[in-house]
Design a protein around this motif. Structure first.
Motif, PDB file in Angstrom:
ATOM      1  N   GLU A 506       8.905  -1.336   5.170  1.00  0.00           N
ATOM      2  CA  GLU A 506       9.621  -0.921   3.672  1.00  0.00           C
ATOM      3  C   GLU A 506       8.473  -1.596   2.854  1.00  0.00           C
ATOM      4  O   GLU A 506       7.803  -2.534   3.282  1.00  0.00           O
ATOM      5  CB  GLU A 506      10.976  -1.276   3.696  1.00  0.00           C
ATOM      6  CG  GLU A 506      11.874  -0.605   4.617  1.00  0.00           C
ATOM      7  CD  GLU A 506      13.495  -0.729   4.204  1.00  0.00           C
ATOM      8  OE1 GLU A 506      13.623  -1.695   3.361  1.00  0.00           O
ATOM      9  OE2 GLU A 506      14.164  -0.282   4.978  1.00  0.00           O
ATOM     10  N   GLN A 507       8.922  -1.262   1.418  1.00  0.00           N
ATOM     11  CA  GLN A 507       7.911  -2.318   0.515  1.00  0.00           C
ATOM     12  C   GLN A 507       8.274  -3.784   0.741  1.00  0.00           C
ATOM     13  O   GLN A 507       9.283  -4.018   0.794  1.00  0.00           O
ATOM     14  CB  GLN A 507       8.438  -1.517  -0.859  1.00  0.00           C
ATOM     15  CG  GLN A 507       7.480  -2.320  -1.949  1.00  0.00           C
ATOM     16  CD  GLN A 507       7.508  -1.641  -3.387  1.00  0.00           C
ATOM     17  OE1 GLN A 507       8.405  -0.707  -3.578  1.00  0.00           O
ATOM     18  NE2 GLN A 507       7.204  -2.245  -4.477  1.00  0.00           N
ATOM     19  N   GLY A 508       7.080  -4.518   0.642  1.00  0.00           N
ATOM     20  CA  GLY A 508       7.487  -5.940   0.752  1.00  0.00           C
ATOM     21  C   GLY A 508       7.258  -6.378   2.209  1.00  0.00           C
ATOM     22  O   GLY A 508       7.312  -7.690   2.088  1.00  0.00           O
ATOM     23  N   ASP A 509       7.334  -5.486   3.062  1.00  0.00           N
ATOM     24  CA  ASP A 509       7.098  -5.960   4.400  1.00  0.00           C
ATOM     25  C   ASP A 509       5.672  -6.433   4.699  1.00  0.00           C
ATOM     26  O   ASP A 509       4.709  -6.137   4.024  1.00  0.00           O
ATOM     27  CB  ASP A 509       7.490  -4.736   5.498  1.00  0.00           C
ATOM     28  CG  ASP A 509       9.041  -4.516   5.442  1.00  0.00           C
ATOM     29  OD1 ASP A 509       9.585  -5.473   5.195  1.00  0.00           O
ATOM     30  OD2 ASP A 509       9.263  -3.538   6.134  1.00  0.00           O
ATOM     31  N   THR A 510       5.525  -7.419   5.539  1.00  0.00           N
ATOM     32  CA  THR A 510       4.333  -7.895   6.086  1.00  0.00           C
ATOM     33  C   THR A 510       3.781  -7.130   7.439  1.00  0.00           C
ATOM     34  O   THR A 510       4.500  -7.184   8.360  1.00  0.00           O
ATOM     35  CB  THR A 510       4.360  -9.441   6.142  1.00  0.00           C
ATOM     36  OG1 THR A 510       4.629 -10.044   5.108  1.00  0.00           O
ATOM     37  CG2 THR A 510       2.875 -10.151   6.668  1.00  0.00           C
ATOM     38  N   GLY A 537      -2.268   0.061  -2.316  1.00  0.00           N
ATOM     39  CA  GLY A 537      -0.842  -0.083  -2.003  1.00  0.00           C
ATOM     40  C   GLY A 537      -0.409  -1.280  -1.117  1.00  0.00           C
ATOM     41  O   GLY A 537       0.544  -1.624  -0.841  1.00  0.00           O
ATOM     42  N   MET A 538      -1.733  -2.143  -0.719  1.00  0.00           N
ATOM     43  CA  MET A 538      -1.380  -3.077   0.199  1.00  0.00           C
ATOM     44  C   MET A 538      -2.371  -4.425  -0.472  1.00  0.00           C
ATOM     45  O   MET A 538      -3.312  -4.213  -1.201  1.00  0.00           O
ATOM     46  CB  MET A 538      -1.815  -2.950   1.607  1.00  0.00           C
ATOM     47  CG  MET A 538      -1.129  -1.890   2.314  1.00  0.00           C
ATOM     48  SD  MET A 538      -1.237  -1.674   3.970  1.00  0.00           S
ATOM     49  CE  MET A 538      -0.667  -2.745   4.573  1.00  0.00           C
ATOM     50  N   HIS A 539      -1.806  -5.714  -0.193  1.00  0.00           N
ATOM     51  CA  HIS A 539      -2.386  -6.768  -0.651  1.00  0.00           C
ATOM     52  C   HIS A 539      -2.504  -7.739   0.482  1.00  0.00           C
ATOM     53  O   HIS A 539      -1.891  -7.640   1.673  1.00  0.00           O
ATOM     54  CB  HIS A 539      -1.801  -7.255  -1.983  1.00  0.00           C
ATOM     55  CG  HIS A 539      -0.576  -8.102  -1.481  1.00  0.00           C
ATOM     56  ND1 HIS A 539       0.617  -7.434  -1.686  1.00  0.00           N
ATOM     57  CD2 HIS A 539      -0.333  -9.191  -0.969  1.00  0.00           C
ATOM     58  CE1 HIS A 539       1.735  -8.150  -1.458  1.00  0.00           C
ATOM     59  NE2 HIS A 539       1.235  -9.303  -1.145  1.00  0.00           N
TER      60      HIS A 539
END
Length: 560
Positions: A506-510, A537-539
């Protein structure tokens, strides 16, 4: 007065004597074995007094033919003068009686069925007063001429022109077979060729022959061909046997053929194929193997005198033993071998030229011309623009060249080829393959398929080989092809990236990824820098990496 004698006629008495001697010559033809050279034959003369006067001192002449001579074993008192023998029957020989006298003749080396017919004749005879009366014989004319009398064998009761009975002949049985071997093959043959030979059996005797056993002694490098359909049976690697059923009548002949194949083990030269009579029968199944007039049938090809194609020899004093013969063929060996080498030992780099040498050796027996070669480049190599050896690039990773020749038997010819590494397509040890694809003889005949231990083609992968070997045969080495190796070194790194984290994200997962670098080259790699492309969409969430505007690099390169 006519009661006792009519005196106008009278008679006188005379005594009539009949002088009539007849001769019969005999032997036991039906019961005796066929004669051989050196045999003694026992003949007998029977003299019959068919007249009315007792006869004395009856002289007999024996006409000795060239196939006979008076035997040393004769003890009958004959005197030889030239080709005649003389003897006398002292008598008295009374009317109606007969007397016999024997003669022993020995078969000479000149014997044939035609000259072992022995005749005899009465040439003189006296009455009781010693008067010569032979000219008074009522139905014969005495002389010493062997061939001027009509005769029927053993006949003593007929008169001329049917039979002159003071003369008779007797023959003997002769079993005499001869063999001649020929071939129509006049051109040289080579490995894989079939050669057809014709064997003719001659009946030179006066008895009908049958079931004549033959043995064919195969020359070195020959075998009974699978194409032979003449009834031969191989006896190991050195011989074959067959039987000619016959019958073969006196004066006739019979033929059988044999087909032999030239093997890869054959050597160049003139090779003689020998056939011999090993057994024979007279009609009716009577074994006559040991009764031939002038030959000794056997299985030994080395114990007979030989004159090629002769059938009239007797085997004595160096003369041909006519129950065996040979036929020659010339074997040519086509055998080209190739060795490929290079002195280049250093690793090959882009743009380097490598010189290879190809040595073609003629291991055959005839000069060879127009020897076609093909060279299969190693991956990444091309024909160098610096090559000056006459090669033609075929545009498919190969080059071709023809050596005009001649390459003489035992000689070799060396030609170079220069290849250039255009691209390090494959690293490591690479094979440069060369192969013979064509050859001709001096007459321009294509002899490519005649090589005794190689099969020419353009396939670099279908030949067994031992590097630099010239003298082996398949499956160890096909010597018309060889390789030389070069070493191409370089880096070849591969990278595999995979997701280590699992589950539903999900959003915020590493998310953890793993990058693995593989060294597929042949050099050790150092300070390997990897770049990771950051998707939208990723950092970056890893302190060991730096984000360079979406291009991620580790803070330190990968050490060796």
């Amino acid at each position: 007065d006519g009661d006792f004698d009519e005196d106008d006629h009278d008679k006188a008495f005379i005594e009539v004597e009949i002088i009539d001697l007849a001769l019969r010559k005999i032997t036991t033809f039906e019961d005796m074995a066929p004669v051989r050279i050196g045999d003694d034959v026992h003949f007998a003369f029977e003299v019959f007094n068919q007249g009315s006067v007792t006869m004395y001192n009856i002289d007999v002449v024996d006409y000795i033919p060239t196939g006979f001579e008076l035997s040393p074993a004769d003890g009958n008192g004959w005197t030889v003068v030239g080709d005649k023998a003389y003897n006398t029957i002292a008598g008295p020989l009374m009317p109606g009686e007969s007397a016999s006298i024997g003669i022993v003749l020995r078969v000479t080396p000149d014997a044939t069925p035609d000259n072992v017919i022995n005749g005899g004749e009465l040439i003189a005879a006296e009455d009781g007063s010693g008067t010569e009366r032979i000219d008074d014989d009522r139905d014969s004319e005495a002389d010493e001429i062997a061939d001027n009398d009509v005769w029927i064998d053993d006949e003593i009761d007929l008169t001329p022109p049917a039979d002159e009975d003071d003369h008779d002949v007797e023959g003997v049985p002769v079993f005499d077979l001869a063999l001649r071997k020929t071939t129509a093959q006049v051109e040289p043959v080579t490995v894989g060729d079939d050669v057809t030979y014709t064997i003719t059996i001659f009946n030179q005797g006066n008895l009908t022959a049958e079931n004549v056993g033959l043995i064919d002694h195969l020359p070195q490098g020959f075998a009974l061909s699978p194409n032979d359909a003449n009834g031969w049976t191989a006896q190991g690697d050195t011989a074959a046997i067959a039987t000619v059923a016959g019958p073969i009548a006196p004066g006739d002949s019979a033929q059988i053929q044999i087909v032999l194949r030239v093997l890869a083990t054959a050597e160049a030269g003139i090779w003689y194929n020998t056939t011999e009579i090993r057994s024979a029968q007279e009609l009716g199944g009577i074994d006559r193997t040991n009764d031939d007039l002038d030959s000794t049938p056997d299985d030994d090809p080395t114990n007979d005198n030989l004159t090629d194609d002769a059938i009239d020899g007797n085997g004595l004093d160096g003369a041909d033993e006519d129950d065996h013969d040979v036929a020659p063929v010339e074997v040519e060996i086509i055998d080209l071998a190739l060795r490929k080498t290079t002195d280049h030992t250093a690793p090959v780099e882009d743009g380097d030229d490598v010189i290879f040498e190809i040595e073609v050796t003629n291991q055959g027996s005839i000069p060879m011309y127009n020897i076609g070669l093909i060279d299969h480049y190693p991956p990444g190599f091309v024909l160098s623009p610096n090559d000056a050896n006459g090669w033609t690039d075929n545009g498919d990773g190969t080059a071709s060249l023809t050596l005009p020749g001649p390459v003489m038997p035992g000689d070799h010819y060396t030609v170079g080829i220069v290849l250039q590494l255009a691209d390090k397509v494959v690293l490591g040890t690479l094979d440069n393959v060369a192969e013979i694809v064509h050859s001709e003889d001096a007459a321009g005949n294509d002899r490519t398929l005649d090589d005794r231990d190689s099969q020419a083609d353009t396939d670099p992968a279908n030949d067994a080989f031992t590097d630099n070997e010239l003298n082996e045969q398949p499956p160890v080495d096909e010597d018309d092809h060889d390789i030389a190796t070069v070493f191409v070194q370089g880096h070849d790194l591969a990278l595999v990236k995979k997701l280590v984290s699992t589950g539903v994200f999900e959003q915020g997962d590493t998310l953890d990824f793993e990058l693995t670098v593989y060294n597929q080259g042949n050099l050790t790699a150092y300070d390997i820098v990897v770049t990771d492309y950051l998707p939208a969409g990723m950092h970056l969430a890893d302190a060991g990496w730096t984000d360079n505007g979406g291009l991620l690099t580790p803070l330190a390169p990968i050490a060796a």
